[in-house]
Design a protein around this motif. Structure first.
Motif, PDB file in Angstrom:
ATOM      1  N   LEU A 113       0.854  -1.187   0.000  1.00 18.65           N
ATOM      2  CA  LEU A 113       0.000   0.000   0.000  1.00 18.65           C
ATOM      3  C   LEU A 113       0.883   1.228   0.000  1.00 18.65           C
ATOM      4  CD1 LEU A 113      -2.554  -1.013   2.806  1.00 18.65           C
ATOM      5  CD2 LEU A 113      -2.748  -1.436   0.350  1.00 18.65           C
ATOM      6  N   ASP A 114       0.530   2.206  -0.815  1.00 15.59           N
ATOM      7  CA  ASP A 114       1.302   3.443  -0.795  1.00 15.59           C
ATOM      8  C   ASP A 114       0.960   4.238   0.468  1.00 15.59           C
ATOM      9  OD1 ASP A 114      -1.134   4.750  -1.300  1.00 15.59           O
ATOM     10  OD2 ASP A 114      -0.731   4.946  -3.443  1.00 15.59           O
ATOM     11  N   GLU A 115       1.660   5.327   0.663  1.00 19.16           N
ATOM     12  CA  GLU A 115       1.514   6.074   1.913  1.00 19.16           C
ATOM     13  C   GLU A 115       0.100   6.600   2.144  1.00 19.16           C
ATOM     14  OE1 GLU A 115       3.659   9.795   4.320  1.00 19.16           O
ATOM     15  OE2 GLU A 115       4.573   8.950   2.518  1.00 19.16           O
ATOM     16  N   PRO A 116      -0.565   7.224   1.147  1.00 15.46           N
ATOM     17  CA  PRO A 116      -1.937   7.684   1.401  1.00 15.46           C
ATOM     18  C   PRO A 116      -2.885   6.537   1.744  1.00 15.46           C
ATOM     19  CG  PRO A 116      -1.040   8.744  -0.552  1.00 15.46           C
ATOM     20  CD  PRO A 116      -0.076   7.664  -0.175  1.00 15.46           C
ATOM     21  N   GLU A 117      -2.716   5.391   1.074  1.00 13.97           N
ATOM     22  CA  GLU A 117      -3.589   4.261   1.354  1.00 13.97           C
ATOM     23  C   GLU A 117      -3.336   3.711   2.755  1.00 13.97           C
ATOM     24  OE1 GLU A 117      -6.731   1.848  -0.360  1.00 13.97           O
ATOM     25  OE2 GLU A 117      -5.806   3.772  -0.835  1.00 13.97           O
ATOM     26  N   MET A 118      -2.073   3.642   3.156  1.00 14.74           N
ATOM     27  CA  MET A 118      -1.753   3.161   4.490  1.00 14.74           C
ATOM     28  C   MET A 118      -2.279   4.111   5.554  1.00 14.74           C
ATOM     29  SD  MET A 118      -0.500   0.591   6.097  1.00 14.74           S
ATOM     30  CE  MET A 118       0.606  -0.337   5.027  1.00 14.74           C
ATOM     31  N   GLU A 119      -2.215   5.409   5.299  1.00 18.21           N
ATOM     32  CA  GLU A 119      -2.753   6.380   6.255  1.00 18.21           C
ATOM     33  C   GLU A 119      -4.262   6.230   6.383  1.00 18.21           C
ATOM     34  OE1 GLU A 119      -1.515  10.215   4.951  1.00 18.21           O
ATOM     35  OE2 GLU A 119       0.570   9.953   5.653  1.00 18.21           O
ATOM     36  N   TRP A 120      -4.948   6.002   5.246  1.00 22.82           N
ATOM     37  CA  TRP A 120      -6.386   5.782   5.291  1.00 22.82           C
ATOM     38  C   TRP A 120      -6.708   4.540   6.113  1.00 22.82           C
ATOM     39  CZ3 TRP A 120      -9.248   1.578   3.607  1.00 22.82           C
ATOM     40  CH2 TRP A 120     -10.640   1.755   3.584  1.00 22.82           C
ATOM     41  N   LEU A 121      -5.966   3.449   5.860  1.00 27.76           N
ATOM     42  CA  LEU A 121      -6.202   2.212   6.587  1.00 27.76           C
ATOM     43  C   LEU A 121      -5.930   2.396   8.076  1.00 27.76           C
ATOM     44  CD1 LEU A 121      -6.783  -0.841   6.614  1.00 27.76           C
ATOM     45  CD2 LEU A 121      -4.364  -1.213   6.072  1.00 27.76           C
ATOM     46  N   ASP A 122      -4.864   3.105   8.398  1.00 25.91           N
ATOM     47  CA  ASP A 122      -4.517   3.364   9.791  1.00 25.91           C
ATOM     48  C   ASP A 122      -5.660   4.080  10.512  1.00 25.91           C
ATOM     49  OD1 ASP A 122      -2.173   3.511  11.851  1.00 25.91           O
ATOM     50  OD2 ASP A 122      -2.977   5.543  11.784  1.00 25.91           O
ATOM     51  N   GLY A 123      -6.326   4.990   9.806  1.00 24.80           N
ATOM     52  CA  GLY A 123      -7.441   5.703  10.407  1.00 24.80           C
ATOM     53  C   GLY A 123      -8.665   4.837  10.637  1.00 24.80           C
ATOM     54  N   LYS A 124      -8.811   3.775   9.847  1.00 21.49           N
ATOM     55  CA  LYS A 124      -9.968   2.891   9.981  1.00 21.49           C
ATOM     56  C   LYS A 124      -9.732   1.745  10.964  1.00 21.49           C
ATOM     57  CE  LYS A 124     -12.433   5.068   6.906  1.00 21.49           C
ATOM     58  NZ  LYS A 124     -13.609   5.873   7.341  1.00 21.49           N
ATOM     59  N   MET A 125      -8.474   1.411  11.229  1.00 19.74           N
ATOM     60  CA  MET A 125      -8.144   0.298  12.131  1.00 19.74           C
ATOM     61  C   MET A 125      -8.310   0.767  13.575  1.00 19.74           C
ATOM     62  SD  MET A 125      -7.180  -2.574  10.510  1.00 19.74           S
ATOM     63  CE  MET A 125      -5.995  -3.434  11.535  1.00 19.74           C
ATOM     64  N   ARG A 126      -9.526   0.644  14.079  1.00 21.82           N
ATOM     65  CA  ARG A 126      -9.856   1.136  15.404  1.00 21.82           C
ATOM     66  C   ARG A 126     -10.668   0.099  16.173  1.00 21.82           C
ATOM     67  NH1 ARG A 126      -6.318   3.884  14.616  1.00 21.82           N
ATOM     68  NH2 ARG A 126      -6.138   6.157  14.520  1.00 21.82           N
ATOM     69  N   GLY A 127     -10.547   0.167  17.509  1.00 23.63           N
ATOM     70  CA  GLY A 127     -11.367  -0.653  18.377  1.00 23.63           C
ATOM     71  C   GLY A 127     -12.722  -0.009  18.597  1.00 23.63           C
ATOM     72  N   GLY A 128     -13.413  -0.478  19.644  1.00 26.08           N
ATOM     73  CA  GLY A 128     -14.738   0.047  19.925  1.00 26.08           C
ATOM     74  C   GLY A 128     -15.832  -0.686  19.202  1.00 26.08           C
ATOM     75  N   PHE A 129     -15.481  -1.740  18.455  1.00 24.71           N
ATOM     76  CA  PHE A 129     -16.450  -2.581  17.759  1.00 24.71           C
ATOM     77  C   PHE A 129     -16.400  -3.990  18.351  1.00 24.71           C
ATOM     78  CE2 PHE A 129     -15.157   0.714  14.814  1.00 24.71           C
ATOM     79  CZ  PHE A 129     -16.374   1.155  14.305  1.00 24.71           C
ATOM     80  N   ARG A 130     -17.484  -4.711  18.206  1.00 23.19           N
ATOM     81  CA  ARG A 130     -17.471  -6.093  18.693  1.00 23.19           C
ATOM     82  C   ARG A 130     -16.556  -6.956  17.833  1.00 23.19           C
ATOM     83  NH1 ARG A 130     -22.491  -6.707  19.307  1.00 23.19           N
ATOM     84  NH2 ARG A 130     -23.034  -7.773  17.373  1.00 23.19           N
ATOM     85  N   HIS A 131     -16.587  -6.718  16.540  1.00 22.89           N
ATOM     86  CA  HIS A 131     -15.685  -7.411  15.628  1.00 22.89           C
ATOM     87  C   HIS A 131     -15.137  -6.404  14.627  1.00 22.89           C
ATOM     88  CE1 HIS A 131     -16.973 -11.345  17.067  1.00 22.89           C
ATOM     89  NE2 HIS A 131     -18.217 -10.937  16.955  1.00 22.89           N
ATOM     90  N   LEU A 132     -13.857  -6.518  14.325  1.00 27.22           N
ATOM     91  CA  LEU A 132     -13.242  -5.754  13.254  1.00 27.22           C
ATOM     92  C   LEU A 132     -12.891  -6.736  12.147  1.00 27.22           C
ATOM     93  CD1 LEU A 132     -12.091  -3.051  12.208  1.00 27.22           C
ATOM     94  CD2 LEU A 132      -9.905  -3.684  13.264  1.00 27.22           C
ATOM     95  N   LEU A 133     -13.501  -6.556  10.977  1.00 26.67           N
ATOM     96  CA  LEU A 133     -13.295  -7.433   9.833  1.00 26.67           C
ATOM     97  C   LEU A 133     -12.503  -6.677   8.776  1.00 26.67           C
ATOM     98  CD1 LEU A 133     -16.979  -8.769   9.472  1.00 26.67           C
ATOM     99  CD2 LEU A 133     -15.113  -9.729  10.873  1.00 26.67           C
ATOM    100  N   ILE A 134     -11.423  -7.291   8.299  1.00 18.60           N
ATOM    101  CA  ILE A 134     -10.606  -6.671   7.250  1.00 18.60           C
ATOM    102  C   ILE A 134     -10.665  -7.558   6.025  1.00 18.60           C
ATOM    103  CG2 ILE A 134      -8.337  -5.807   6.577  1.00 18.60           C
ATOM    104  CD1 ILE A 134      -8.804  -6.402  10.216  1.00 18.60           C
TER     105      ILE A 134
END
Length: 586
Positions: free
Chosen positions: A343-364
């Motif tokens: 993943l290029d830098e903008p895509e990795m930054e976007w993914l980093d922003g979405k990888m969060r807790g607070g959910f019962r399940h996180l599906l990637i």
């Protein structure tokens, strides 16, 4: 309702103005998106009960499309619908053998149930097709739903790549190509332009049972390599080889442009569509003539290929307290040896922003498995070091910079590149920088350092043509799991099954780790083990969020009593990922 031409009972489009669809795409609590391809320009109307919604078609490369947004729906309701074109009913088929299509909106209190899988070839569903490609698990699942044998309907079907094969074409597709051009000239039996992509999608989605399923089960999609070409963006060497051909530019523009039309557009919510530059042109068009999107579509596809940061194919959705992140692991790659990244830098930054807790399940959702069988993981990391000699910091995944020859020099580079392309060694493990970045984010979520830790952090993948479940060794926090469902319909040859199984069992993992260390590849930050599989059937997986944990089940089609037209459905594997204690958020 006006009388007019209707689709026939088999779901074909002969004589009908409806070429393909309707496909039920993005659905939430109060809205639904219905996609169609029509024979001519005109107005498409969707009717459900006493309500109706309409959209004018837009054109691209001589084809006509519409996306109708049904809004103002009630949460948790089921409404049968029909489709009209220019005042004539075109769907559902007259005297059809399947139930009426329906829109089933989400309910905020209902737990998510989702089907997923990848890799599906478009060959006939007869005895010959079953002998060469096996039974289509998606079609068998459709028949089970239609007959009531599969009572619990999913809220979504997630297709994780290779919905179409642009480079390995069926006899039907080759016949279409021969009727247009000399198939002996480049690119031969592979797809060349948009017209051929449009026909390939029609072959993939016109079977009556699958067409009915897609008309009534919401779907989300992401591409993988065969949607464009095998090993798409595997390496800088691969990219340069393709760009040196006379046909690659036309292929990538047609592939990405048709992907936007047939797959990506339906992934978007109404708000996301409103921000899309092409959809703004469609929504804002008020002329008397149909909008021709051809030039703008081709320009976007060309730009997205040359500059991946200019357009994002990844997306994320929240289903109550379950988050689904769908990652583009193909087009946004950085291929320069010193900066190699999935993943290029903008895509990795976007993914980093979405990888969060607070959910019962996180599906990637990522078409390429994040956690391969350990032996294969180490082979791929070794291959990257031999081919491009990545330079790592002591942190594990960050490069210090500076391009170098492969660890075995120029000869090693050549051998390594041949192995990479010949054996498809280009998953997350072959991009160690990205693997370690993703591992770090996943562990931070699982340890409660990005909000309250979920019950599971689960990667959903396909691509490898066998299915399995692996889990990271952990004593506390979220369960960190890889679940793979592949293929829906394209089984591995027997000799490749042996190789894949060997990489999943026995001494392959420690031997592979030793070889990777000899190339100075850092160890992964955790260990993982297979807890189910591998198995090699054509499959569709069903994931269900329950009070007892995340249930995963793989189903396959089975021909009984010689009835190839109506295969049954068997369960191949099932397991439950239960909850364990989690730390507080940090």
């Amino acid at each position: 309702m006006s009388e007019g031409v209707e689709a026939d009972s088999g779901g074909t489009t002969d004589g009908s103005p409806l070429v393909l669809g309707p496909m039920l795409r993005y659905v939430d609590e109060t809205s639904a998106s219905i996609w169609v391809e029509t024979r001519d320009a005109g107005t498409v109307v969707v009717r459900a009960g006493g309500d109706s919604w309409s959209a004018r078609t837009f054109g691209a490369h001589g084809h006509h499309y519409a996306l109708v947004e049904a809004s103002g729906l009630e949460p948790g309701t089921r409404r049968e619908y029909s489709v009209e074109f220019e005042g004539a009913r075109v769907w559902p088929p007259r005297d059809g053998e399947y139930p009426a299509p329906s829109i089933n909106t989400l309910h905020p209190d209902r737990r998510l149930r989702m089907a997923f899988g990848s890799c599906r070839t478009s060959v006939p569903h007869d005895q010959r097709g079953h002998r060469t490609h096996g039974v289509d698990a998606m079609r068998s699942y459709a028949l089970a739903l239609a007959s009531g044998d599969e009572a619990d309907w999913p809220d979504l079907a997630l297709f994780l790549g290779d919905q179409v094969y642009a480079d390995v074409t069926s006899e039907e597709m080759k016949d279409f190509i021969r009727a247009r051009r000399d198939i002996e000239e480049v690119p031969g039996p592979e797809l060349k332009d948009y017209e051929e992509y449009a026909h390939l999608y029609r072959l993939a989605w016109s079977d009556a049972a699958n067409r009915w399923l897609l008309s009534t089960l919401p779907s989300a999609m992401i591409f993988d390599d065969h949607d464009i070409r095998d090993d798409w963006n595997a390496s800088q060497s691969w990219r340069r080889k393709m760009e040196a051909t006379s046909w690659w530019h036309g292929r990538i523009v047609a592939g990405l442009g048709s992907y936007w039309i047939y797959q990506h557009l339906g992934n978007l919510s109404p708000d996301q569509r409103a921000e899309d530059e092409l959809w703004q042109m469609v929504a804002g068009h008020d002329g008397a003539a149909e909008l021709d999107l051809t030039d703008a579509l081709d320009a976007l596809a060309d730009r997205a290929d040359r500059d991946p940061a200019s357009y994002r194919w990844s997306y994320a959705r929240d289903f109550g307290d379950v988050r689904l992140i769908v990652v583009d692991s193909r087009s946004a790659r950085v291929l320069e040896p010193a900066e190699r990244s999935l993943l290029d830098e903008p895509e990795m930054e976007w993914l980093d922003g979405k990888m969060r807790g607070g959910f019962r399940h996180l599906l990637i959702g990522t078409s390429l498995p994040f956690l391969l069988p350990a032996g294969l993981h180490h082979v791929e990391s070794w291959n990257e070091a031999v081919s491009t000699a990545p330079v790592f910091s002591e942190a594990g995944g960050r490069r210090d910079g500076g391009a170098r020859r492969g660890m075995w020099g120029r000869t090693g580079e050549r051998v390594g590149e041949r192995l990479r392309q010949g054996l498809d060694l280009e998953h997350w493990a072959a991009f160690q920088r990205s693997f370690h970045d993703m591992a770090r984010m996943a562990m931070e979520v699982a340890d409660g350092r990005r909000g309250t830790a979920p019950e599971t952090v689960t990667f959903l993948s396909g691509d490898v043509h066998f299915s399995y479940v692996s889990e990271v060794e952990r004593d506390s926090g979220s369960r960190l799991v890889q679940a793979v469902c592949s293929p829906i319909r394209n089984p591995l040859p027997r000799f490749m099954r042996f190789f894949s199984a060997a990489m999943a069992y026995g001494p392959a993992a420690p031997m592979g780790a030793a070889v990777a260390r000899s190339m100075h590849v850092p160890d992964p930050p955790f260990k993982w083990n297979g807890i189910k599989g591998p198995w090699f059937d054509n499959n569709l997986a069903v994931l269900e969020d329950t009070t007892g944990g995340l249930i995963l089940r793989w189903v396959t089609g089975v021909v009984r009593d010689g009835d190839h037209e109506h295969p049954g459905l068997d369960t191949v594997a099932e397991l439950t990922l239960g909850e364990r204690s989690t730390p507080d958020a940090v």
